[in-house]
Design a protein around this motif. Structure first.
Motif, PDB file in Angstrom:
ATOM      1  N   ASP A 696       0.833  -1.203   0.000  1.00  0.00           N
ATOM      2  CA  ASP A 696       0.000   0.000   0.000  1.00  0.00           C
ATOM      3  C   ASP A 696       0.867   1.252   0.000  1.00  0.00           C
ATOM      4  OD1 ASP A 696      -2.394  -1.397   0.004  1.00  0.00           O
ATOM      5  OD2 ASP A 696      -2.491  -1.473   2.203  1.00  0.00           O
ATOM      6  N   ALA A 697       1.994   1.183   0.705  1.00  0.00           N
ATOM      7  CA  ALA A 697       2.897   2.335   0.723  1.00  0.00           C
ATOM      8  C   ALA A 697       3.457   2.600  -0.666  1.00  0.00           C
ATOM      9  CB  ALA A 697       4.037   2.089   1.709  1.00  0.00           C
ATOM     10  N   VAL A 698       3.875   1.504  -1.369  1.00  0.00           N
ATOM     11  CA  VAL A 698       4.385   1.683  -2.725  1.00  0.00           C
ATOM     12  C   VAL A 698       3.326   2.328  -3.617  1.00  0.00           C
ATOM     13  CG1 VAL A 698       5.114   0.460  -4.820  1.00  0.00           C
ATOM     14  CG2 VAL A 698       6.087  -0.163  -2.589  1.00  0.00           C
ATOM     15  N   GLY A 699       2.083   1.891  -3.482  1.00  0.00           N
ATOM     16  CA  GLY A 699       1.015   2.487  -4.293  1.00  0.00           C
ATOM     17  C   GLY A 699       0.839   3.971  -4.012  1.00  0.00           C
ATOM     18  N   ALA A 700       0.895   4.337  -2.738  1.00  0.00           N
ATOM     19  CA  ALA A 700       0.730   5.754  -2.386  1.00  0.00           C
ATOM     20  C   ALA A 700       1.905   6.579  -2.904  1.00  0.00           C
ATOM     21  CB  ALA A 700       0.597   5.907  -0.873  1.00  0.00           C
ATOM     22  N   TYR A 701       3.135   6.036  -2.755  1.00  0.00           N
ATOM     23  CA  TYR A 701       4.302   6.785  -3.235  1.00  0.00           C
ATOM     24  C   TYR A 701       4.260   6.937  -4.753  1.00  0.00           C
ATOM     25  CZ  TYR A 701       6.381   6.198   1.432  1.00  0.00           C
ATOM     26  OH  TYR A 701       6.639   6.238   2.778  1.00  0.00           O
ATOM     27  N   THR A 702       3.819   5.912  -5.418  1.00  0.00           N
ATOM     28  CA  THR A 702       3.720   5.998  -6.880  1.00  0.00           C
ATOM     29  C   THR A 702       2.718   7.065  -7.284  1.00  0.00           C
ATOM     30  OG1 THR A 702       4.299   3.648  -7.090  1.00  0.00           O
ATOM     31  CG2 THR A 702       3.196   4.701  -8.988  1.00  0.00           C
ATOM     32  N   ARG A 703       1.598   7.104  -6.587  1.00  0.00           N
ATOM     33  CA  ARG A 703       0.595   8.142  -6.866  1.00  0.00           C
ATOM     34  C   ARG A 703       1.167   9.532  -6.578  1.00  0.00           C
ATOM     35  NH1 ARG A 703      -2.911  11.094  -9.395  1.00  0.00           N
ATOM     36  NH2 ARG A 703      -4.495  12.094  -8.084  1.00  0.00           N
ATOM     37  N   ALA A 704       1.919   9.689  -5.502  1.00  0.00           N
ATOM     38  CA  ALA A 704       2.491  10.996  -5.164  1.00  0.00           C
ATOM     39  C   ALA A 704       3.410  11.492  -6.274  1.00  0.00           C
ATOM     40  CB  ALA A 704       3.252  10.910  -3.844  1.00  0.00           C
ATOM     41  N   LEU A 705       4.184  10.561  -6.881  1.00  0.00           N
ATOM     42  CA  LEU A 705       5.100  10.963  -7.945  1.00  0.00           C
ATOM     43  C   LEU A 705       4.361  11.464  -9.195  1.00  0.00           C
ATOM     44  CD1 LEU A 705       7.758   8.135  -7.613  1.00  0.00           C
ATOM     45  CD2 LEU A 705       8.136  10.580  -7.207  1.00  0.00           C
ATOM     46  N   GLU A 706       3.100  11.138  -9.309  1.00  0.00           N
ATOM     47  CA  GLU A 706       2.310  11.589 -10.458  1.00  0.00           C
ATOM     48  C   GLU A 706       1.743  12.984 -10.269  1.00  0.00           C
ATOM     49  OE1 GLU A 706      -0.688   8.635 -10.615  1.00  0.00           O
ATOM     50  OE2 GLU A 706       0.638   7.040 -11.397  1.00  0.00           O
ATOM     51  N   LEU A 707       1.855  13.511  -9.058  1.00  0.00           N
ATOM     52  CA  LEU A 707       1.197  14.771  -8.726  1.00  0.00           C
ATOM     53  C   LEU A 707       2.190  15.940  -8.732  1.00  0.00           C
ATOM     54  CD1 LEU A 707      -1.007  13.494  -5.766  1.00  0.00           C
ATOM     55  CD2 LEU A 707      -1.772  14.036  -8.089  1.00  0.00           C
ATOM     56  N   PRO A 708       1.717  17.118  -9.114  1.00  0.00           N
ATOM     57  CA  PRO A 708       2.593  18.294  -9.064  1.00  0.00           C
ATOM     58  C   PRO A 708       2.897  18.671  -7.617  1.00  0.00           C
ATOM     59  CG  PRO A 708       0.343  18.955  -9.594  1.00  0.00           C
ATOM     60  CD  PRO A 708       0.371  17.452  -9.640  1.00  0.00           C
ATOM     61  N   GLY A 709       4.092  19.165  -7.403  1.00  0.00           N
ATOM     62  CA  GLY A 709       4.466  19.632  -6.083  1.00  0.00           C
ATOM     63  C   GLY A 709       5.071  18.591  -5.188  1.00  0.00           C
ATOM     64  N   ALA A 710       5.232  17.351  -5.699  1.00  0.00           N
ATOM     65  CA  ALA A 710       5.799  16.302  -4.854  1.00  0.00           C
ATOM     66  C   ALA A 710       7.287  16.538  -4.620  1.00  0.00           C
ATOM     67  CB  ALA A 710       5.584  14.937  -5.505  1.00  0.00           C
ATOM     68  N   ASP A 711       7.751  16.163  -3.452  1.00  0.00           N
ATOM     69  CA  ASP A 711       9.187  16.172  -3.153  1.00  0.00           C
ATOM     70  C   ASP A 711       9.757  14.884  -3.753  1.00  0.00           C
ATOM     71  OD1 ASP A 711      11.733  16.067  -2.125  1.00  0.00           O
ATOM     72  OD2 ASP A 711      11.154  16.571  -0.070  1.00  0.00           O
TER      73      ASP A 711
END
Length: 761
Positions: A696-711
């Motif tokens: 689940d963490a990998v899924g969330a991190y992958t989604r974060a990388l798709e979004l603008p403003g991610a670190d």
């Protein structure tokens, strides 16, 4: 502050009684220079007291600190227009220079409050130097106009009594709620001794002598013997007394208004008026003169004219309570059957003043009565327009009815079309359509609203000479700018703001509005320039400094932003957005203790504000007061279950305490309102990872990388670590390499060690 030397509230039934207590209070600071002013509104109407104070001290300030006078020129002349003969006339706006026939903009009631704040700033600066402190005695405060009462309430709170002490005196009669609260919080009360009654006047006719003394006080004496003597004379005997006193004041008025002078205070706000000269306006016209004319032998002519002129001046200046009082004198003397024009004049002025003071329930019956009595196109047009504004703009939000307003606006437009050309038909059609445009905007039809405004601009350009209706032309261009901005056409809106500033360069709010648009477009330096110009052109108002604070914060000037937010709260301590922004800024500045105090200060005014509870909790975390922080977050979420600050930081606490389901619940709720927030999605991944839910963490991190403003660097590292933990060496290797390619990393040693093991190779 010292009780002895603080602001003081002297209460006594008569001036004579109060004088004894005032002298004792003034004697406490023998080195003070003492100024005494009478605030009774019958003397000079609005700002009778503050105007008296300025007339006493501004000549000295003008000599010693001319730059300070220039900075407050417009406010000074608003309060004490007589001083225009000394200072010159401030540069005209199209509003201030327009004739009564072309006046289409009316000041907000808040203008008087802004002026009061500006004068307090002037007094602060004036008394901040090394010279002697001052005491100002303000008598007859319960009888003062609302403008004076508002000023005194603000001054009691904002002025340091060690430099300028206020002694507020009067009978134990009601004052405004704000002033009553300020007197209770910032002034000690001193009750005057009750002295023996004044003996009756000597001479053959003591009543006549007493009445004359009462009249010579301009009807302000609170000596019971004088007012009783006045009442005992019949009206015919009183009239000559008023005529004589009225003539004396008329001569004084002429002296005060003086001859036009070429002298000006200088600077943009003090530029010469078009004719290059300035002449004062005696405020005796607003108080004692109409009072005596109304009670003299020519009440029906000179009395009516003086009172109508005073009402009009007060309406034009935004002194609506005084305008209402003068209009009440007109309505008391107007009979429809014998003088319909006067009936209209009195009641229309009354309705206008009531509408501007939010006394809406009293306005509509007046309009209904006038609609029933006057059947000509022009009054019908005017009344339907005012009713449309009542329903779309002036009513309380819950009472507004934009569809009903549209009906009245349509009728006003139709009536304007019936006017003869010589009755300024083109202007009236454009004006009424502008009213309909406002209603259409409130109904959400921005394109139709814009079309109506543009039709008005074209009509005036086509049918009127360029020097006609200049004020309303600027209003139309301003409305067009606002509509273009709302329609997402910022470049056209900016061009229109440029045009309206060209048309009316000294009108403060045009610069403010253009600054707001520039700020929204990220043109920060230009926005800052506009805000600075707006601040220089008029009195301070909270929104200007609130927005400038946000601009400064956005550009990294955190200390400047804090100063602006503090000034907003100096002006209006209950300004919630300033409390919120300052508390948040103090957290960012690493001042958690100050942030907690700021949040608590705001909660005194708004105990149910979720933002302040949440920010207080965030600051408490910075002080390691974890249990109090959790309570604050809970308080915030009880009031707003979607408050992001509370949800995210409570989730952080829950994660640190190993309560992962609670943390996930809060973050999931936060993401419901802001699903594309990269930081929230990252935090969700972090909690999954901490809870051992690595996939689940990998899924969330992958989604974060798709979004603008991610670190991206941090997310790649975390996802790489999850892949490594899952034995996905190739994916971990790719994420780590991508992480290192983004720049220096605190994880370099760890990643290098992993890569050197050859895992995944």
């Amino acid at each position: 502050m010292s009780e002895t030397f603080g602001h003081t509230h002297v209460v006594g039934a008569t001036r004579t009684d109060r004088l004894t207590a005032v002298e004792r209070v003034c004697g406490e600071r023998t080195s003070d220079a003492v100024l005494r002013v009478d605030c009774h509104r019958r003397l000079r109407g609005p700002y009778t007291g503050l105007g008296g104070l300025l007339r006493a001290i501004v000549p000295e300030i003008h000599t010693e600190q001319p730059a300070l006078v220039r900075a407050h020129h417009r406010e000074i002349v608003t309060v004490a227009p007589e001083l225009a003969t000394l200072l010159g006339k401030p540069a005209d706006t199209l509003t201030s220079e327009s004739s009564q026939e072309e006046r289409t903009r009316w000041y907000s009631r808040l203008r008087a409050r802004r002026v009061a704040h500006g004068i307090v700033d002037l007094l602060r600066a004036y008394t901040a130097g090394p010279g002697a402190a001052r005491t100002c005695v303000l008598d007859a405060i319960p009888e003062a106009d609302s403008s004076d009462q508002e000023f005194v309430a603000i001054a009691l709170r904002r002025l340091d009594p060690a430099r300028l002490r206020l002694v507020v005196a009067g009978r134990a009669d009601p004052v405004s709620a704000e002033l009553a609260a300020a007197l209770g919080e910032y002034a000690r009360r001193v009750d005057s001794p009750v002295l023996p009654a004044t003996p009756a006047a000597a001479g053959p006719d003591p009543d006549l002598a007493g009445a004359r003394a009462f009249v010579d006080s301009d009807g302000t004496s609170d000596d019971p013997a004088l007012s009783a003597a006045y009442r005992r004379l019949d009206a015919a005997a009183r009239m000559p007394l008023h005529d004589r006193r009225g003539a004396e004041l008329a001569a004084q008025r002429e002296r005060e208004e003086g001859e036009p002078r070429e002298h000006h205070a200088g600077g943009a706000a003090g530029a010469a008026s078009p004719d290059g000269a300035a002449r004062g306006v005696s405020t005796l016209r607003l108080g004692a003169i109409p009072y005596h004319r109304l009670h003299g032998s020519a009440a029906a002519t000179a009395g009516w004219d003086a009172t109508a002129a005073a009402a009009d001046y007060c309406l034009e200046m935004g002194f609506y309570d005084a305008a209402l009082e003068h209009a009440g004198e007109l309505t008391a003397r107007a009979d429809f059957d014998t003088a319909p024009d006067r009936y209209w004049a009195g009641w229309y002025r009354t309705a206008h003043a009531l509408s501007q003071t939010s006394r809406i329930d009293e306005v509509k019956p007046i309009y209904d009565d006038l609609l029933a009595r006057f059947d000509a196109a022009h009054p019908q047009m005017t009344l339907h327009y005012m009713l449309s504004m009542l329903w779309t703009r002036l009513n309380a939000p819950a009472e507004k009815d934009h569809r009903l307003a549209l009906g009245h606006a349509n009728t006003a437009v139709a009536m304007a079309g019936l006017l003869p050309a010589e009755d300024n038909r083109a202007f009236h059609i454009a004006f009424m359509k502008n009213g309909r445009a406002l209603v259409r905007m409130h109904l959400g039809d921005l394109r139709e609203s814009l079309s109506l405004v543009e039709d008005g601009i074209a009509r005036l350009d086509r049918e009127l000479a360029p020097d006609r209706q200049r004020l309303h032309r600027s209003v139309l261009h301003h409305n067009r700018a606002q509509l273009l901005a709302r329609l997402g056409r910022p470049d056209e809106a900016m061009a229109e703001y440029d045009e309206v500033i060209r048309l009316d360069p000294y009108y403060q709010e045009y610069w403010f509005d253009r600054g707001n648009l520039r700020y929204e477009l990220g043109r920060y330096q230009l926005a800052a320039d506009d805000y600075e110009q707006a601040a220089s052109l008029g009195s301070p108002f909270p929104e200007l400094f609130q927005n400038r604070g946000a601009l400064r914060a956005a550009t990294g000037d955190l200390d400047g932003a804090a100063a602006d937010y503090r000034y907003v709260l100096d002006l209006e301590p209950d300004h919630l957005d300033a409390h919120v922004c300052l508390a948040s800024l103090l957290v960012d500045l690493g001042q958690p203790q100050a942030a907690v105090a700021q949040a608590q200060s705001g909660l005194r005014y708004a105990p149910d504000d979720a933002r302040l509870h949440a920010l207080g909790g965030l600051a408490l975390l910075g002080l390691d007061r974890v249990e109090e922080a959790e309570l604050a977050f809970a308080q915030a979420l009880q009031r707003d279950d979607g408050n992001q600050v509370a949800l995210v930081n409570r989730a952080v606490l829950a994660c640190e305490q190993g309560r992962y389901p609670d943390a996930l619940q809060d973050l999931t709720r936060a993401l419901k309102d802001d699903p594309d927030n990269a930081d929230l999605v990252f935090n969700l991944g972090f909690v999954h990872e901490a809870a051992g839910r690595t996939l689940d963490a990998v899924g969330a991190y992958t989604r974060a990388l798709e979004l603008p403003g991610a670190d991206r660097a941090e997310v790649l590292y975390r996802r790489g670590s999850c892949h490594a933990g899952l034995g996905r060496s190739a994916q971990a290797h790719a994420d780590y390499r991508a992480h290192l390619s983004l720049g220096p990393s605190p994880y370099t040693a760890e990643i290098t060690a992993y890569l050197e093991t050859g895992a995944g190779v």
